[in-house]
Design an enzyme around this catalytic site. Structure first.
Site, PDB file in Angstrom:
ATOM      1  CG  HIS A  74      -0.306   0.001   2.521  1.00 10.50           C
ATOM      2  ND1 HIS A  74       0.275  -1.126   3.083  1.00 10.50           N
ATOM      3  CD2 HIS A  74      -0.098   1.006   3.419  1.00 10.50           C
ATOM      4  CE1 HIS A  74       0.783  -0.820   4.260  1.00 10.50           C
ATOM      5  NE2 HIS A  74       0.580   0.474   4.490  1.00 10.50           N
ATOM      6  CG  ASP A  99       4.666   2.749   7.470  1.00 16.09           C
ATOM      7  OD1 ASP A  99       3.880   3.160   6.595  1.00 16.09           O
ATOM      8  OD2 ASP A  99       4.294   2.046   8.426  1.00 16.09           O
ATOM      9  CG  ASP A 108      -0.281  -5.009  10.956  1.00 12.40           C
ATOM     10  OD1 ASP A 108       0.583  -4.555  11.717  1.00 12.40           O
ATOM     11  OD2 ASP A 108      -1.289  -4.348  10.579  1.00 12.40           O
ATOM     12  CB  SER A 168      -2.084   8.288   3.023  1.00 11.65           C
ATOM     13  OG  SER A 168      -2.078   8.036   4.415  1.00 11.65           O
ATOM     14  CG  HIS A 198      -2.248  -1.077  12.171  1.00 16.67           C
ATOM     15  ND1 HIS A 198      -1.393  -1.671  11.271  1.00 16.67           N
ATOM     16  CD2 HIS A 198      -1.986   0.250  12.120  1.00 16.67           C
ATOM     17  CE1 HIS A 198      -0.628  -0.737  10.717  1.00 16.67           C
ATOM     18  NE2 HIS A 198      -0.975   0.434  11.214  1.00 16.67           N
ATOM     19  CG  HIS A 244       4.613  -4.696   9.470  1.00 14.32           C
ATOM     20  ND1 HIS A 244       3.681  -4.427   8.514  1.00 14.32           N
ATOM     21  CD2 HIS A 244       5.753  -4.988   8.800  1.00 14.32           C
ATOM     22  CE1 HIS A 244       4.225  -4.577   7.329  1.00 14.32           C
ATOM     23  NE2 HIS A 244       5.482  -4.921   7.468  1.00 14.32           N
TER      24      HIS A 244
END
Lengths: 555, 555
Positions: free
Chosen positions: B73, B77, B195, B233, B368, B390
């Site tokens: 994406h 980062d 993640d 974003s 998240h 992550h």
């Protein structure tokens, strides 16, 4: 005794529009009572600063009026500036037993103990001045022996809540003196200053006893040593850790200077009760099995030099973190400390310890009142006027909202400013003028000698370093006889930037030649020419702006 | 095709044991696929550093193997290091339409756009390499067009979840492709990288649509302008603000460079839908009544140069905060930014604005997955081996716990390290050796030229400043003919410290005389003598340790 122009002045010299360095001036007729005398810790822009204390110029100018400093409790943000302020203004200091006990250790470190008049008071004690009386009223907070302060004047009562929470089941059984608050409220309170720290949080702060329940679970699970980090001043928390240790048949050792100091004071004064033989020296921990040990330590905020941080980095002389250790961080990170705390947690995990922290269990409760507790205080006191204190502007603003939602007229609330004078009469509250106030930086031995220019330079240096240019010039002829030499620090890695440095020299040489040709002889002009050409050249080549320091030597 | 020693290597060059600069190397036989290429922002110890990117020495050494960079994406980062890495290693970059659109604006700024092969893919697309195939699978996250990546090899499938949350009601209607995840799980997944950002949070992350409901309340209440700060974003967030504006008949203006860039890209590519005439230039806002205006802006993290921060400081050229403005900070502070955000909130309140932020209303949801969502992913994929990614170590550790609580054998989980090689076979997972990896600092135009020495100097300079000592010495005789001169910056306020400077000169003079008497002529020794005596003297007098820089000129 009533005079037409009678009024009470309230002047916060700290603790409003900020968190920390609480100090409030209450002035009535020819007398000043000071409530608290705290410090704050530097924020990240205050490079190299150790502590920040309030500017007390106003008190020094009015030194004959100041009758004493009246303390609400023993936290650094309420007592930490005492050693500095008392050097300038030696007045009696009043506080409850534990508070004064903590102040004593602090003054001892500054060699001031014998010079200061410390007075121990009890809740409900009243200190009579000429036209004011100062009353201490028991509160609950995250340190034992906390009080609110009521200032009685012929004009009416001003109540300062101090830091507080509502805890119906405090560890020492000393519930806040709601009866007295209600009584004052019934008789009428002219103005209330009230803690705003947690005003953004709905509901209630949990009782300190809930943390004890978590400790029980932790102690049941732990198979090796238990290491608990918390605020040194949180005697009640420490009491609960000690009791859990006793229950599970573990010895208790203490690590960290402030923890050792406060535990000693608290035991001596009877605020911390430890059974015979439970407390052992940190040197003795290896004489017992791991599952017989609890270590209580500082470092719950990840402070770089603290005991827990040193343990996590394996730099602690007495305690090495090992597989099987259970580390409890019994505190929430104060805003700004999140990354420090996280770093310590990561290191502890990597060393094989289990780590229990706020995200994973209820190992901490706040010491400040949430919205419903604040409403209780407002409802008990029913003040005519309200001044929210102890908070950033956002908190003071929200606290004003809370008060007006409870029915207080907007015009009766004043949001205070540091150095702003608030005048109270029986029927009015208003901001009038301002007095000198602000931040005084403590850096090493210097108090106030680091100002904005020095800080601006430190910031500049921290960003892109410094480039020093030295030239020696023959006095009479004005010709360069040595240099230019260029030395940089914190700018570029010199070995990989030799070309850049050589080119910089050439640039400076050309600038010097031009000065010579134009018969420019003032050093200031030559220096500023060097600065200009070098700044432009270096920025073009590196997009960095180091500090440029040209030095001309004359022979 | 199966070989005895067949194995897949997984090498994280960033994004594990830290938050940010995600970059994972997947190596199989003679091919490398790179997943993501992100940057991280400097922490407070990295003085003057602009950005941090991963050290990709390993990729450069194996450049012939690298078949492409595959993006999950368009967050910084995950894509932010591309301009730096692509300069060293020009390989094709694959991503979904919006991701590539954002990469394009970034490469344009670095004059790289024409030089790079950008390839747009759709979810379910499969890019076939020689021995691996790379499949993109739709995910939900706080930026549109996010994907997970499945790497198919003859050894089995490796799934990288990318950043994700579970959102059954996403704004664009594109729910994550659970069917495909379940299918892969059913057929068997060799290893999953997942993640870990929110692994410490119990329960579920709320849907993005819940924020829309808060916006509705805000828009109903607002009487003046509405100013919403959020991540540039977060197209879905912006879409919801736009829709609220349309519903309440307000025009929308955009402020802040990154916000303007991304909004333009998102509209062009069809990810952001704005009705004709709703969007106006920031210059045009004063042509409308205040209650007809919404401004969408950057600065939700209190970044010093961002649009909202400039508005709050009244330094924004087009927008001055005024009484009646309603400012919504639609983001939570990222750890480390709390104080910056708080400063902006305080300033906005002081200017008379209403401010709505996380403590007061549900104006943000995370992107998240929380614990229950992670469990869903683990349960769907049922990987044989698991590598949490992550997150800081604490998160990776907790994620391992979560996986083993779901029944995965401990031995099947590997906590990865930056540069640590993880080798997978059909039946085993193990850490083997390590490759060069770490942080590369970007400072201005310099990439990697600021190292630990420069940073250490900057830190030293930031704490106590610098004291420069200059002497000119006659070459032959070795006698001092000018100086010592002492110039300090960031050390003390010079005007109040003249005595200290004079005394310092005397100290240096004495040291120089001693050197002369002892016939010490090596400059290095003379310099270190000056340093020593001055360091001791200044520390005694100030308890500070400035950097001391002795410079000797020879004529």
């Amino acid at each position: 005794m009533r005079r037409e122009k009678d009024k009470i002045k309230i002047i916060p010299l700290g603790g409003v529009d900020e968190i920390g360095k609480n100090l409030t001036v209450i002035e009535y007729r020819e007398e000043i009572a000071v409530i608290d005398c705290g410090l704050s810790f530097p924020d990240e822009e205050m490079f190299g600063i150790d502590l920040v204390i309030p500017d007390v110029t106003y008190l020094i100018k009015n030194r004959e009026k100041v009758k004493g400093i009246f303390l609400t409790h023993g936290h650094e943000d309420h007592i930490g500036a005492l050693p500095y302020v008392l050097k300038e203004l030696n007045v009696p200091v009043y506080g409850t037993k534990l508070t004064i006990g903590i102040v004593e250790t602090k003054l001892k470190e500054h060699n001031l103990l014998s010079k200061v008049d410390l007075k121990v008071v009890k809740p409900r004690d009243i200190i009579k001045l000429n036209s004011m009386s100062i009353e201490f009223i028991r509160q609950s907070h995250s340190i034992a022996d906390s009080v609110a302060i009521a200032i009685h004047t012929p004009m009416g009562v001003v109540l300062h809540t101090g830091d507080f929470k509502v805890d119906y089941t405090p560890i020492d059984g000393c519930v806040a003196d709601f009866a007295r608050f209600a009584e004052l409220g019934k008789r009428g309170v002219l103005a209330m200053m009230c803690d705003s720290t947690n005003v953004e949080r709905p509901g209630y702060t949990m009782s300190e006893t809930t943390v004890g329940e978590t400790f029980n679970t932790v102690f049941t699970k732990a198979k090796g040593r238990i290491i608990v980090a918390t605020f040194a001043s949180n005697i009640h928390r420490i009491q609960q850790i000690v009791e859990a240790a006793e229950r599970y048949n573990r010895k208790v050792a203490v690590s960290g200077r402030s923890m050792e100091n406060i535990v000693a004071v608290a035991i001596e004064l009877g605020y911390l009760k430890v059974k015979e033989g439970v407390l052992i020296g940190i040197d003795a921990i290896n004489r017992y099995a791991d599952n017989k040990i609890v270590i209580i330590t500082t470092g719950s905020q990840g402070e770089p030099m603290s005991a827990l941080t040193r343990m996590a980095a394996q730099e602690h002389k007495k305690v090495k973190i090992q597989e099987g250790d259970m580390v409890v961080i019994s505190a929430n990170p104060i805003p700004g400390n999140e990354k420090l705390v996280s770093r310590v947690i990561n290191q502890l995990f990597k060393k094989g310890a289990e780590v229990i922290y706020e995200a994973l269990a209820d190992v901490h409760v706040s010491g400040h009142a949430c919205q419903e507790e604040l409403k209780l205080m407002h409802t008990l006191i029913k003040p005519r006027f309200f001044i929210p204190v102890h908070g950033e502007y956002r908190h003071l603003k929200q606290h004003k909202e809370l008060a007006t939602n409870l029915g207080m007229p907007k015009a009766n609330v004043v949001i205070p400013e540091i150095g702003g004078v608030i005048e109270l009469t029986r029927s009015s509250i208003k901001k009038t003028d301002t007095v000198v106030a602000g931040k005084v930086f403590v850096d090493g031995l210097g108090v106030g000698d680091v100002g904005n220019i020095v800080l601006r330079d430190r910031k500049h240096l921290s960003q892109d370093g410094i480039v020093t240019v030295v030239v020696t010039i023959e006095k009479v002829s004005g010709t360069v006889i040595a240099g230019p030499d260029i030395i940089s620090r914190g700018f570029v890695y010199v070995r990989e930037s030799e070309d850049l440095m050589e080119e910089s020299k050439e640039i400076v040489k050309t600038a010097l030649l031009e000065c010579e040709e134009k018969h420019i002889t003032e050093w200031a002009t030559i220096k500023s020419n060097i600065k200009d050409v070098l700044r432009i050249f270096l920025y073009e080549r590196t997009k960095r702006k180091p500090m440029i320091l040209p030095i001309i030597m004359e022979v």
